[in-house]
Enzyme design. Structure first.
Site, mmCIF file in Angstrom:
data_model
loop_
_atom_site.group_PDB
_atom_site.id
_atom_site.type_symbol
_atom_site.label_atom_id
_atom_site.label_comp_id
_atom_site.label_asym_id
_atom_site.label_seq_id
_atom_site.Cartn_x
_atom_site.Cartn_y
_atom_site.Cartn_z
ATOM 1 N N HIS A 1 1.216 -1.216 0.056
ATOM 2 C CA HIS A 1 0.316 -0.072 -0.030
ATOM 3 C C HIS A 1 0.830 1.176 0.068
ATOM 4 O O HIS A 1 0.534 2.181 0.047
ATOM 5 C CB HIS A 1 -0.929 0.134 1.369
ATOM 6 C CG HIS A 1 0.005 0.165 2.378
ATOM 7 N ND1 HIS A 1 0.349 -0.917 3.180
ATOM 8 C CD2 HIS A 1 -0.536 1.426 3.623
ATOM 9 C CE1 HIS A 1 0.935 -0.295 4.308
ATOM 10 N NE2 HIS A 1 0.728 1.295 4.391
HETATM 11 N N1 UDP Z 1 -4.000 -6.162 8.817
HETATM 12 C C1 UDP Z 1 -5.301 -6.388 8.729
HETATM 13 N N2 UDP Z 1 -6.410 -6.946 7.292
HETATM 14 C C2 UDP Z 1 -5.504 -6.629 5.919
HETATM 15 C C3 UDP Z 1 -4.129 -6.371 6.299
HETATM 16 C C4 UDP Z 1 -3.327 -6.283 7.687
HETATM 17 O O1 UDP Z 1 -6.224 -6.620 9.270
HETATM 18 O O2 UDP Z 1 -6.382 -7.153 4.795
HETATM 19 C C5 UDP Z 1 -3.520 -5.563 9.567
HETATM 20 C C6 UDP Z 1 -2.319 -6.013 9.723
HETATM 21 O O3 UDP Z 1 -2.100 -6.997 10.740
HETATM 22 C C7 UDP Z 1 -1.320 -5.098 10.630
HETATM 23 C C8 UDP Z 1 -1.957 -3.660 10.384
HETATM 24 O O4 UDP Z 1 -3.026 -4.292 9.690
HETATM 25 O O5 UDP Z 1 -1.189 -5.026 11.628
HETATM 26 C C9 UDP Z 1 -1.607 -2.898 9.566
HETATM 27 O O6 UDP Z 1 -1.637 -1.942 8.676
HETATM 28 P P1 UDP Z 1 -1.200 -1.107 6.973
HETATM 29 O O7 UDP Z 1 -0.393 -2.356 6.239
HETATM 30 O O8 UDP Z 1 -2.623 -0.679 6.432
HETATM 31 O O9 UDP Z 1 -0.228 -0.059 7.908
HETATM 32 P P2 UDP Z 1 0.894 -0.447 8.221
HETATM 33 O O10 UDP Z 1 1.370 -1.112 9.123
HETATM 34 O O11 UDP Z 1 2.377 -0.235 6.926
HETATM 35 O O12 UDP Z 1 1.031 1.044 8.836
#
Ligand code: UDP
Length: 364
Positions: free
Chosen positions: A202
């Site tokens: 993303h």
């Molecule tokens: N996650 C979720 N469903 C999904 C994909 C990711 O619940 O389909 C969770 C994942 O387990 C993690 C979080 O979303 O805890 C990560 O979010 P994201 O990758 O959007 O953001 P980042 O951590 O990179 O800021």
């Protein structure tokens, strides 16, 4: 005494949930709706007990600066009318920076959870957000010794830093579904234990560049194992806008998953390939190998043990195949570098101490 907790995105909701639970009725959770699609935020509400987005979050300013202004003003209004004892923000999002600025202008103490992460990549807006929030915060909760060192190196006084660990450890433990639920989730997608790759993408550096996005999708599509990619709304909209072809090989795109379902799949994946920060941390708790596709990282802890960082390119499929056929054997024995599952308790304890100090000062 009320503690205001600002939540805007999926990872903030997931990682702040254990603190909110410990605070109980003292928590005033303010959901800015930064992740406003039902697939991102709505599905978290029943699992994590978070409130629906605030009414003012319906306004969707077109630019990041307008969004920052809007959220800062709206949060400032809530803080002035509700007068919480302390404000808590998490990580590096626009909502977190808005919460920090609004707390500062309202004269309220600020606690930054997941403080001190640094990618040293000044092209990332998140890097500027982190630095600004850490320097505004009255307490920086550093999740790892590296984050603690980063804060000291920027001359943040030691008495404004606490090494707490990362709340992801206990957030994951609370949300990990039963073995039956895990088996049902795998069966639903036609997957078998250790027989597939779980991928998420993303970040703008990967999905806002048509060449990078189409290379990543093509490389995943050519892997020897099935690849499931729950597509973030941003990724899905870029695929549509760039007119990229539907995959025809190993890759399957699905809607974002509920947190427990996502964990069930992460728990049994032979390999995770992602640009996510939170998933990197979760891989170390679930003892799964991970390839991190990023230009830079603010989480260097997985390098050489749980995984490897790489950039998007035509080498991705061969690197992933290498990791699939050379599974690190000893991951189960390695401790997660992100903590011991007690971070939320340490943070809640510090919040109580801060709130008590304020009450005592007011009554003296
Ligand atoms: N996650 C979720 N469903 C999904 C994909 C990711 O619940 O389909 C969770 C994942 O387990 C993690 C979080 O979303 O805890 C990560 O979010 P994201 O990758 O959007 O953001 P980042 O951590 O990179 O800021």
């Amino acid at each position: 005494m009320t503690v205001a907790v600002v939540v805007g995105t999926r990872p903030e909701a997931i990682k702040l949930a254990p603190i909110v639970e410990l605070l109980g009725s003292r928590a005033l959770v303010i959901h800015t709706g930064q992740h406003y699609s039902a697939s991102m935020s709505g599905t978290l509400t029943p699992h994590l007990g978070l409130p629906a987005p605030s009414p003012w979050s319906a306004a969707r300013p077109a630019t990041r600066s307008a969004q920052l202004g809007h959220l800062t003003a709206a949060l400032g209004h809530v803080f002035t009318s509700r007068r919480p004892a302390v404000v808590v923000v998490h990580g590096d999002t626009t909502s977190a920076l808005a919460g920090a600025l609004a707390a500062n202008t309202a004269g309220l103490p600020l606690v930054h959870v997941e403080a001190g992460l640094r990618s040293f990549d000044r092209t990332m807006p998140e890097e500027h957000h982190r630095v600004l929030i850490d320097h505004l915060a009255d307490l920086c909760c550093a999740p790892t010794p590296t984050a603690h060192e980063n804060l000291l190196a920027e001359r943040i006084p030691p008495d404004r830093i606490q090494l707490t660990g990362n709340t992801i450890v206990e957030a994951l433990e609370a949300a990990l579904p039963s073995a039956e639920h895990q088996a049902r989730t795998l069966a639903h997608f036609g997957l078998v234990n250790d027989g597939y790759v779980l991928a998420t993408f993303h970040r703008p550096e990967n999905v806002d560049q048509p060449d990078n996005l189409s290379t990543i999708l093509a490389q995943l599509d050519s892997l020897p194992s099935p690849v499931l990619l729950p597509a973030h709304p941003r990724t899905r909209s870029r695929i549509d806008n760039y007119g990229l072809h539907e995959p025809t090989g190993a890759l399957r795109l699905v809607e974002p998953l509920d947190y427990p379902d996502f964990l069930a799949l992460a728990c049994h994946a032979a390999l995770i390939i992602s640009d996510s920060g939170g998933i990197q941390e979760e891989a170390t708790v679930l003892k799964r190998p991970i390839l991190v596709v990023r230009r830079s990282t603010e989480r260097p802890e997985i390098e050489g043990t749980f995984g490897q960082r790489t950039t998007p390119g035509p080498h991705l499929a061969s690197l992933a195949t290498h990791w699939l056929s050379n599974r690190p054997r000893k991951l189960a024995e390695l401790a997660s570098p992100y903590g011991d599952g007690r971070a939320s308790r340490r943070i809640a304890h510090s919040l109580d101490a801060m709130a008590n100090e304020i009450t005592t000062a007011k009554t003296a």
